[in-house]
Design an enzyme around this catalytic site. Structure first.
Site, PDB file in Angstrom:
ATOM      1  N   LYS A   1      26.869  42.102 -69.392  1.00  0.00           N
ATOM      2  CA  LYS A   1      26.114  40.832 -69.224  1.00  0.00           C
ATOM      3  C   LYS A   1      26.704  39.597 -69.130  1.00  0.00           C
ATOM      4  O   LYS A   1      26.197  38.874 -68.082  1.00  0.00           O
ATOM      5  CB  LYS A   1      25.620  40.705 -70.493  1.00  0.00           C
ATOM      6  CG  LYS A   1      24.265  41.570 -70.871  1.00  0.00           C
ATOM      7  CD  LYS A   1      23.500  40.801 -71.883  1.00  0.00           C
ATOM      8  CE  LYS A   1      23.463  41.916 -73.199  1.00  0.00           C
ATOM      9  NZ  LYS A   1      24.480  41.622 -74.125  1.00  0.00           N
TER      10      LYS A   1
ATOM     11  N   LYS B   1      37.748  39.225 -74.568  1.00  0.00           N
ATOM     12  CA  LYS B   1      36.915  37.926 -74.638  1.00  0.00           C
ATOM     13  C   LYS B   1      37.642  36.681 -74.634  1.00  0.00           C
ATOM     14  O   LYS B   1      37.559  35.892 -73.909  1.00  0.00           O
ATOM     15  CB  LYS B   1      35.519  38.076 -75.459  1.00  0.00           C
ATOM     16  CG  LYS B   1      34.465  39.016 -75.096  1.00  0.00           C
ATOM     17  CD  LYS B   1      33.292  38.953 -75.737  1.00  0.00           C
ATOM     18  CE  LYS B   1      32.196  39.828 -74.894  1.00  0.00           C
ATOM     19  NZ  LYS B   1      30.975  39.701 -75.684  1.00  0.00           N
TER      20      LYS B   1
ATOM     21  N   LYS C   1      33.519  48.062 -67.643  1.00  0.00           N
ATOM     22  CA  LYS C   1      32.171  48.155 -67.934  1.00  0.00           C
ATOM     23  C   LYS C   1      31.442  47.281 -67.433  1.00  0.00           C
ATOM     24  O   LYS C   1      31.564  46.149 -67.350  1.00  0.00           O
ATOM     25  CB  LYS C   1      32.356  48.425 -69.456  1.00  0.00           C
ATOM     26  CG  LYS C   1      31.826  47.139 -70.270  1.00  0.00           C
ATOM     27  CD  LYS C   1      31.688  47.407 -71.546  1.00  0.00           C
ATOM     28  CE  LYS C   1      31.199  46.168 -72.463  1.00  0.00           C
ATOM     29  NZ  LYS C   1      29.954  46.039 -72.506  1.00  0.00           N
TER      30      LYS C   1
HETATM   31  N1  AQP Z   1      28.386  49.023 -69.889  1.00  0.00           N
HETATM   32  C1  AQP Z   1      27.579  49.665 -70.770  1.00  0.00           C
HETATM   33  N2  AQP Z   1      27.422  50.971 -71.091  1.00  0.00           N
HETATM   34  C2  AQP Z   1      26.702  51.474 -71.963  1.00  0.00           C
HETATM   35  N3  AQP Z   1      26.591  50.765 -73.109  1.00  0.00           N
HETATM   36  C3  AQP Z   1      26.684  49.425 -73.191  1.00  0.00           C
HETATM   37  N4  AQP Z   1      26.622  48.464 -73.963  1.00  0.00           N
HETATM   38  C4  AQP Z   1      26.996  47.445 -73.440  1.00  0.00           C
HETATM   39  N5  AQP Z   1      27.497  47.588 -72.218  1.00  0.00           N
HETATM   40  C5  AQP Z   1      27.186  48.702 -71.885  1.00  0.00           C
HETATM   41  C6  AQP Z   1      25.673  48.521 -75.193  1.00  0.00           C
HETATM   42  O1  AQP Z   1      24.447  47.787 -75.362  1.00  0.00           O
HETATM   43  C7  AQP Z   1      24.413  47.200 -76.499  1.00  0.00           C
HETATM   44  C8  AQP Z   1      24.459  45.769 -76.332  1.00  0.00           C
HETATM   45  O2  AQP Z   1      25.388  45.169 -76.836  1.00  0.00           O
HETATM   46  P1  AQP Z   1      25.719  43.453 -77.111  1.00  0.00           P
HETATM   47  O3  AQP Z   1      24.418  42.859 -76.538  1.00  0.00           O
HETATM   48  O4  AQP Z   1      25.760  43.240 -78.378  1.00  0.00           O
HETATM   49  O5  AQP Z   1      26.811  43.111 -76.256  1.00  0.00           O
HETATM   50  P2  AQP Z   1      28.184  44.053 -75.600  1.00  0.00           P
HETATM   51  O6  AQP Z   1      28.215  45.477 -76.199  1.00  0.00           O
HETATM   52  O7  AQP Z   1      29.218  43.141 -75.630  1.00  0.00           O
HETATM   53  O8  AQP Z   1      27.508  44.329 -74.089  1.00  0.00           O
HETATM   54  P3  AQP Z   1      27.577  43.440 -72.987  1.00  0.00           P
HETATM   55  O9  AQP Z   1      26.208  44.022 -72.040  1.00  0.00           O
HETATM   56  O10 AQP Z   1      28.574  43.670 -72.064  1.00  0.00           O
HETATM   57  O11 AQP Z   1      27.417  41.953 -73.230  1.00  0.00           O
HETATM   58  P4  AQP Z   1      28.231  40.906 -73.096  1.00  0.00           P
HETATM   59  O12 AQP Z   1      28.922  40.685 -71.854  1.00  0.00           O
HETATM   60  O13 AQP Z   1      27.764  39.681 -73.667  1.00  0.00           O
HETATM   61  O14 AQP Z   1      29.725  41.169 -74.283  1.00  0.00           O
HETATM   62  C9  AQP Z   1      25.499  47.560 -77.297  1.00  0.00           C
HETATM   63  O15 AQP Z   1      25.032  48.977 -78.141  1.00  0.00           O
HETATM   64  C10 AQP Z   1      26.607  47.970 -76.517  1.00  0.00           C
HETATM   65  O16 AQP Z   1      27.388  49.140 -76.784  1.00  0.00           O
END
Ligand code: AQP
Length: 343
Positions: free
Chosen positions: A212, A125, A209
């Site tokens: 969001k 990030k 992956k």
């Molecule tokens: N691609 C993915 N496949 C499976 N699990 C996923 N998670 C996120 N992306 C995937 C899981 O969803 C939960 C949300 O976690 P978060 O909101 O703390 O953010 P993150 O892990 O950083 O997920 P994102 O969606 O990619 O958000 P951004 O882009 O903001 O960083 C967690 O349990 C994560 O493992």
């Protein structure tokens, strides 16, 4: 070495506690559901279950204030639409419980710079953010806040996708270090990562992956997206120039991702599923159909919840009370352990 735990609370509690959080940092997607959210609904009936919309974490990258407010409420409704029953579990917004920010400071004082520097999510990030010439310090300390989130609720089990495993390991290390320095204070948590669906990949860039906050409209399936759009995206998912349907994430990331999505959606093993298909087209059609069928009831329930904004507000207000009843004594115990005077 056996994990160090606060045995008193564990014996006093009738069931183990589960905690997890999702950031309102963008539109929630299929990966969030299959990797994390789906487990929450299963866990709530046989655990003392606490779930949190982690809005403070979302602030580690720039957010439009209006959008953040909208997405926080949307995320709360999606949790309920995905099956969380607020009369059974606790659902609340992180920033409403000030104990998170306070314990985060104690966790920053427990973590080392070297540990935080090793976090791959920070490196990824920070690299992306540096394109815009601003990397918030909070992006670096984010795992300390995440450890605080978990430790405040004495969580035994933390359902997360694979990308959060490293942060969870750090939370465990911090709990053990704190307990070792100051005496038994925290329960040491364990990650619960699903066997299939722990890392759903972007449909257009299947080596990355689904995320969001990364702008990849054709590669991401939103939980509230309409059926026609989901079908179109899955039909256009990047595969490869071969014709063989085989589960091999290294050599065939696009096809393997579709098999994983279909497997996670239908409860089948992706490798075994692969033997049933001879063409990519058939696999894509079944995958799209399964995802649409999976999301349909969630979307219908979401529409009902969105029509009742006061209902969502009431759930979140009740959640704060329930969350603080657990978090406040744990914070007090940690404060006392490090030598802060009672207030
Ligand atoms: N691609 C993915 N496949 C499976 N699990 C996923 N998670 C996120 N992306 C995937 C899981 O969803 C939960 C949300 O976690 P978060 O909101 O703390 O953010 P993150 O892990 O950083 O997920 P994102 O969606 O990619 O958000 P951004 O882009 O903001 O960083 C967690 O349990 C994560 O493992």
């Amino acid at each position: 070495m056996a994990p160090c735990r606060r045995s008193v609370d564990l014996y006093d509690r009738p069931v183990a506690r589960v905690f997890s959080g999702i950031q309102p940092s963008g539109d929630m997607h299929l990966g969030n559901y299959l990797g994390a959210l789906r487990q929450f609904a299963f866990d709530q009936y046989d655990h003392d279950a606490v779930f949190c919309i982690v809005d403070l974490h979302a602030l580690t990258v720039p957010q439009d204030p209006g959008e953040l407010r909208r997405r926080t409420l949307e995320a709360a409704r999606i949790h309920m639409a995905a099956g969380l029953d607020p009369s059974v579990c606790t659902l609340f917004v992180q920033s409403h419980v000030h104990e998170h920010a306070e314990l985060s400071w104690l966790m920053e004082c427990t973590a080392s710079v070297g540990e935080l520097r090793r976090m791959t999510q920070f490196k990824e990030k920070a690299d992306k953010a540096s394109d815009q010439e601003f990397v918030a310090a909070a992006l670096f300390t984010y795992p300390a806040l995440m450890a605080a989130d978990i430790l405040l609720y004495e969580a035994d089990r933390v359902p997360v996708g694979a990308d959060q495993r490293q942060h969870l390991e750090l939370a465990r290390d911090l709990a053990l270090r704190f307990n070792h320095r100051f005496g038994d204070t925290f329960v040491v948590p364990t990650a619960a990562v699903p066997r299939v669906g722990a890392r759903i990949m972007d449909l257009q860039r299947p080596t990355e992956k689904m995320s969001k906050s990364v702008i990849s409209p054709q590669g991401t399936v939103g939980l509230l997206e309409d059926a026609a759009s989901i079908v179109r995206k899955i039909r256009r998912a990047v595969t490869d120039t071969e014709v063989e349907v085989r589960y091999d994430p290294q050599a065939k990331p696009g096809v393997s991702n579709l098999l994983t999505i279909l497997g996670a959606t239908t409860g089948e093993d992706p490798e075994r599923l692969a033997r049933r298909y001879h063409q990519y087209g058939e696999l894509k059609a079944d995958c799209a159909e399964a995802v649409v069928a999976l999301l349909e009831p969630i979307q219908a329930r979401y529409a009902e919840l969105a029509a009742d904004p006061a209902g969502t507000a009431a759930v979140l207000a009740e959640g704060v009370g329930k969350a603080r009843a657990v978090a406040a004594p744990v914070l007090d115990r940690a404060r006392a352990a490090v030598g802060l005077l009672p207030r």
